[in-house]
Design a protein around this motif. Structure first.
Motif, mmCIF file in Angstrom:
data_model
loop_
_atom_site.group_PDB
_atom_site.id
_atom_site.type_symbol
_atom_site.label_atom_id
_atom_site.label_comp_id
_atom_site.label_asym_id
_atom_site.label_seq_id
_atom_site.Cartn_x
_atom_site.Cartn_y
_atom_site.Cartn_z
ATOM 1 N N ALA A 122 -3.964 0.151 11.622
ATOM 2 C CA ALA A 122 -3.600 1.246 10.715
ATOM 3 C C ALA A 122 -4.191 2.570 11.151
ATOM 4 O O ALA A 122 -3.624 3.623 10.851
ATOM 5 N N TYR A 156 -1.661 3.786 13.424
ATOM 6 C CA TYR A 156 -0.397 3.892 12.698
ATOM 7 C C TYR A 156 -0.377 5.132 11.817
ATOM 8 O O TYR A 156 0.641 5.779 11.658
ATOM 9 N N SER A 157 -1.516 5.491 11.247
ATOM 10 C CA SER A 157 -1.562 6.627 10.330
ATOM 11 C C SER A 157 -2.209 7.862 10.947
ATOM 12 O O SER A 157 -2.452 8.827 10.258
ATOM 13 N N SER A 174 -0.320 10.849 10.467
ATOM 14 C CA SER A 174 -0.273 11.229 9.059
ATOM 15 C C SER A 174 -1.369 12.224 8.716
ATOM 16 O O SER A 174 -1.175 13.115 7.909
ATOM 17 N N TYR A 216 4.191 12.218 5.701
ATOM 18 C CA TYR A 216 3.978 11.180 6.698
ATOM 19 C C TYR A 216 3.444 9.896 6.067
ATOM 20 O O TYR A 216 3.771 8.806 6.509
ATOM 21 N N CYS A 262 4.949 6.115 6.295
ATOM 22 C CA CYS A 262 4.161 4.917 6.612
ATOM 23 C C CYS A 262 4.362 3.853 5.545
ATOM 24 O O CYS A 262 4.512 2.670 5.858
ATOM 25 N N THR A 290 6.173 0.190 6.166
ATOM 26 C CA THR A 290 5.388 -1.007 5.870
ATOM 27 C C THR A 290 6.053 -1.844 4.782
ATOM 28 O O THR A 290 6.059 -3.076 4.845
ATOM 29 N N ILE A 344 -4.426 2.537 4.421
ATOM 30 C CA ILE A 344 -3.730 3.814 4.250
ATOM 31 C C ILE A 344 -3.820 4.340 2.820
ATOM 32 O O ILE A 344 -3.918 5.555 2.612
#
Length: 85
Positions: free
Chosen positions: A20, A23-24, A27, A35, A39, A43, A79
């Protein structure tokens, strides 16, 4: 076999929580809320796909589906606190 199926979710959650951060990462640098919503949407889509995989009871599909559910759980647990701030 039941312990393998049950153990896939925590293993997937560890993988998802570690993934994560990458992945973020975009963001945090960009427009935060937009963003993070993307995500969340991706997900959630993966979680729905894994639900469909879990419903197919052929061979190792339950294990794969539960692993993907664990990954989604790990991503969400990493997140959501960033989104709340």
């Amino acid at each position: 076999t039941e312990s393998v199926v049950t153990g896939c979710v925590p293993i997937g959650a560890m993988i998802g929580a570690l993934a994560a951060q990458y992945y973020s990462k975009s963001s945090v640098e960009g427009i935060l809320k937009l963003y993070f919503r993307n995500c969340f949407l991706v997900t959630n889509f993966l979680a729905l796909i894994s639900l469909g995989i879990c419903l197919i009871k052929i061979g190792a599909t339950i294990i794969i589906g539960r692993l993907i559910v664990g990954i989604c759980t790990g991503i969400f647990s990493a997140i959501v606190p960033l989104y709340i701030n």
